[in-house]
Design an enzyme around this catalytic site. Structure first.
Site, mmCIF file in Angstrom:
data_model
loop_
_atom_site.group_PDB
_atom_site.id
_atom_site.type_symbol
_atom_site.label_atom_id
_atom_site.label_comp_id
_atom_site.label_asym_id
_atom_site.label_seq_id
_atom_site.Cartn_x
_atom_site.Cartn_y
_atom_site.Cartn_z
ATOM 1 N N GLU A 134 -32.358 -8.352 32.902
ATOM 2 C CA GLU A 134 -33.042 -9.036 31.804
ATOM 3 C C GLU A 134 -33.063 -8.134 30.566
ATOM 4 O OE1 GLU A 134 -33.841 -11.454 30.233
ATOM 5 O OE2 GLU A 134 -35.845 -12.242 30.600
ATOM 6 N N ASP A 135 -33.068 -8.746 29.413
ATOM 7 C CA ASP A 135 -33.039 -7.976 28.173
ATOM 8 C C ASP A 135 -34.366 -7.299 27.854
ATOM 9 O OD1 ASP A 135 -34.306 -10.397 27.665
ATOM 10 O OD2 ASP A 135 -33.087 -10.926 25.929
ATOM 11 N N ASP A 161 -41.806 -8.930 27.387
ATOM 12 C CA ASP A 161 -42.857 -9.002 26.378
ATOM 13 C C ASP A 161 -44.174 -9.290 27.097
ATOM 14 O OD1 ASP A 161 -44.379 -9.359 24.131
ATOM 15 O OD2 ASP A 161 -43.268 -11.061 23.343
ATOM 16 N N GLY A 210 -44.226 -10.760 30.057
ATOM 17 C CA GLY A 210 -43.921 -10.664 31.482
ATOM 18 C C GLY A 210 -43.807 -12.026 32.153
ATOM 19 N N LYS A 227 -41.823 -3.908 26.052
ATOM 20 C CA LYS A 227 -42.713 -3.637 24.929
ATOM 21 C C LYS A 227 -43.967 -2.940 25.420
ATOM 22 C CE LYS A 227 -41.205 -7.324 21.946
ATOM 23 N NZ LYS A 227 -41.582 -8.509 21.163
HETATM 24 P P1 IMP Z 1 -41.848 -12.742 28.095
HETATM 25 O O1 IMP Z 1 -41.683 -13.913 28.999
HETATM 26 O O2 IMP Z 1 -43.010 -12.895 27.144
HETATM 27 O O3 IMP Z 1 -41.850 -11.416 28.809
HETATM 28 O O4 IMP Z 1 -40.649 -12.764 27.108
HETATM 29 C C1 IMP Z 1 -39.399 -12.482 27.524
HETATM 30 C C2 IMP Z 1 -38.376 -13.238 26.713
HETATM 31 O O5 IMP Z 1 -38.789 -13.452 25.352
HETATM 32 C C3 IMP Z 1 -37.149 -12.385 26.638
HETATM 33 O O6 IMP Z 1 -36.261 -12.735 27.672
HETATM 34 C C4 IMP Z 1 -36.610 -12.694 25.269
HETATM 35 O O7 IMP Z 1 -35.753 -13.794 25.340
HETATM 36 C C5 IMP Z 1 -37.795 -13.076 24.456
HETATM 37 N N1 IMP Z 1 -38.297 -11.940 23.641
HETATM 38 C C6 IMP Z 1 -39.503 -11.344 23.726
HETATM 39 N N2 IMP Z 1 -39.661 -10.387 22.812
HETATM 40 C C7 IMP Z 1 -38.504 -10.362 22.115
HETATM 41 C C8 IMP Z 1 -38.043 -9.562 20.988
HETATM 42 O O8 IMP Z 1 -38.721 -8.677 20.462
HETATM 43 N N3 IMP Z 1 -36.791 -9.846 20.547
HETATM 44 C C9 IMP Z 1 -36.008 -10.810 21.095
HETATM 45 N N4 IMP Z 1 -36.395 -11.556 22.129
HETATM 46 C C10 IMP Z 1 -37.630 -11.345 22.637
HETATM 47 MG MG MG Z 2 -34.271 -13.355 27.399
#
Ligand code: IMP
Ligand code: MG
Length: 184
Positions: A102-103, A106, A108, A134
């Site tokens: 995964e990239d 944020d 989670g 992050k």
């Molecule tokens: P989470 O589910 O909040 O952990 O977010 C994860 C997904 O949100 C990642 O797979 C990204 O696609 C997107 N994402 C969250 N933060 C960023 C950022 O700073 N830049 C680009 N994509 C982000």
């Molecule tokens: Mg993503």
């Protein structure tokens, strides 16, 4: 032509730092999975495609590559929402050694959803490899291989986007707030 310089606040992870860390992680994965008949790498689209391409080419163990795509409900650029499966794997992962690539983490939510979904399919093993996390309070989700911890800002480059732009930058940069802090 777009004026990239003014849209980026600062480079947080350089091309060289990424290259070194990707090699490091590939080495670790190669030794951890030594002797395993096949590692089934699951890249999460779209963000992980560049990281996965570089990482997989440095592995010294037998592996195959598959993809899943997820998106967040109500996601318009820089906000997170509920996770939805957009494209599933081509094969069942039952009894396979699975590594999610995964990239970025944020909140989670995405990784938590993916782990729950894939665990339910009874893989032989399930681990996670994440390029950046992050530095913020996020869900308690296990990251087995982590590239970098960055400040809680919106970043782009090396697969990461803002509204599908900037993905092919060779480094990871903080996006200038004026680009994404659009007043409601
Ligand atoms: P989470 O589910 O909040 O952990 O977010 C994860 C997904 O949100 C990642 O797979 C990204 O696609 C997107 N994402 C969250 N933060 C960023 C950022 O700073 N830049 C680009 N994509 C982000
Ligand atoms: Mg993503």
């Amino acid at each position: 032509m777009e004026d990239l310089q003014s849209e980026l606040a600062q480079v947080l992870v350089s091309e060289q730092q990424i290259r070194d860390q990707v090699s490091e992680i590939a080495g670790q994965i190669s030794s951890d999975y030594e002797g395993v008949d096949n590692l089934y790498i699951v890249g999460i689209l779209k963000g992980a495609f560049i990281f996965l391409a570089d990482l997989a080419r440095e592995l010294r163990i037998p592996h195959s590559v598959d993809f899943m795509a997820v998106s967040s409900y109500g996601k318009k650029g820089a906000t997170s929402g509920e996770v939805r499966l957009v494209m599933d794997l081509r094969e069942p992962v039952t009894d396979k050694h699975v590594l999610i690539v995964e990239d970025i983490i944020d909140t989670g939510q995405t990784l938590t959803y993916l782990l729950k979904t894939l665990k339910g399919r009874r893989p032989a093993s399930l681990k996670t490899c994440v390029l950046v996390r992050k530095d913020r309070k996020s869900l308690d989700v296990a990251i087995d291989y982590l590239g970098f911890v960055i400040p809680d800002v919106w970043v782009v480059g090396y697969g990461l986007d803002y509204l599908d732009r900037y993905r092919t930058l060779p480094f990871i940069a903080e996006l200038d707030r004026r680009v994404y802090d659009v007043p409601a």
